[in-house]
Motif scaffolding. Sequence first.
Motif, short mmCIF file in Angstrom:
data_model
loop_
_atom_site.label_atom_id
_atom_site.label_comp_id
_atom_site.label_asym_id
_atom_site.label_seq_id
_atom_site.Cartn_x
_atom_site.Cartn_y
_atom_site.Cartn_z
N GLU A 33 30.96 27.09 44.96
CA GLU A 33 31.59 27.20 43.65
C GLU A 33 30.68 27.96 42.69
O GLU A 33 31.14 28.57 41.73
CB GLU A 33 31.87 25.80 43.09
N ALA A 34 29.40 27.99 43.02
CA ALA A 34 28.43 28.70 42.17
C ALA A 34 28.74 30.19 42.10
O ALA A 34 28.42 30.85 41.11
CB ALA A 34 27.02 28.50 42.70
N GLN A 37 31.26 30.58 39.40
CA GLN A 37 30.62 30.30 38.12
C GLN A 37 29.66 31.42 37.72
O GLN A 37 29.49 31.71 36.53
CB GLN A 37 29.88 28.97 38.17
N ARG A 38 29.06 32.06 38.71
CA ARG A 38 28.16 33.17 38.39
C ARG A 38 28.93 34.35 37.83
O ARG A 38 28.49 34.99 36.87
CB ARG A 38 27.39 33.60 39.64
N ILE A 40 31.85 34.19 36.35
CA ILE A 40 32.33 33.79 35.02
C ILE A 40 31.18 33.83 34.01
O ILE A 40 31.34 34.32 32.89
CB ILE A 40 32.93 32.37 35.07
N GLY A 41 30.01 33.36 34.43
CA GLY A 41 28.85 33.35 33.55
C GLY A 41 28.41 34.75 33.14
O GLY A 41 27.88 34.94 32.05
N SER A 46 37.26 35.17 33.94
CA SER A 46 37.28 33.89 33.23
C SER A 46 38.31 32.97 33.85
O SER A 46 39.16 33.39 34.64
CB SER A 46 37.61 34.11 31.74
N GLU A 47 38.20 31.70 33.51
CA GLU A 47 39.18 30.72 33.97
C GLU A 47 40.45 30.84 33.13
O GLU A 47 40.46 31.44 32.06
CB GLU A 47 38.60 29.31 33.84
#
Length: 219
Positions: A33-34, A37-38, A40-41, A46-47
Motif C-alpha cells: 500500500e506504500a 501512498q508514495r 499520492i504523497g 489522489s484518492e
Amino acid sequence: MIVKKIQANFLILLGAIALIPAISFPGLSQLSEAAIQRVIGAGLMSEYPDGSFHGERGITRAELAAILVKTFQLQQRAIVDENAASSLVDVSSAHWAYDDIQWVVKTGIMSGYRPGYFYPDRPISRAEGFAIFTQAYGVLPLGDAEVDRILKRYADGDRVPYWARQAIATALIEELVNLEGTQSISPLQPMTRSDMVYGLYRYLEKQQNPGTIPDFPVD
C-alpha cells in the motif's frame, strides 16, 4: 562527440541487459500500500472523496494529461506548437483539466484524435497510456530489430499498435508496465488507475536511483 558518446553508452546498456536472465515483473498487487501512498504523497494522483483509491477504475485522457504535467513538469518544456491547444473545440476554459491539456498539446506529448478534438473524457487503453507516458519520460532510440525482440517475448506483443511499438518497448525495458507476473502486455485493455500508479511508482524509484540497469533481457 556528445551524440557518439550517448550512442556508445546505449549500446553498452543493451549489451549488459542482454546478459541478465529472464524475470517475472511484479504487478501492483505485489507492491505494498506504500506504493499508492508514495504516489499520492508526491502529488501525482489522489484518492476519491470517499477516501478510497479505486485502482480498478479507468484513466481518461484528461486525467492522463493532468498526471503528465505534474510528473514531468511540462510547463518547463519547450513548446512545439503554441496554437495547437487553442484550436480544441471540445475543451472549454471551464474544464477542470484545461490548463493541463493545453500543456500536453503545446509540448506535443498528446494530440487530438482528429483536428480540433481532444476527447478529454475518453478512456485510454494500456497501449495508449503507456506509450504517451513514455513519450513524456523519453523513448529510447531502439531500432526495429530491438523492438521486435522485446515485444515477441510476450504472447500478445504482436497486438501492440504499430504507432506505439517503440514507446511500449521502451516502457518494458524501463519496467514501467504492470504485467502482474504474466507474459501479457494487454495493450488493448483499458488502462486502470492501478496501472498508472505502478508506472508512477517505478518512475519515482528511478528518480531516487538514476543510472541503474533495468533487469530486462533484450535477447
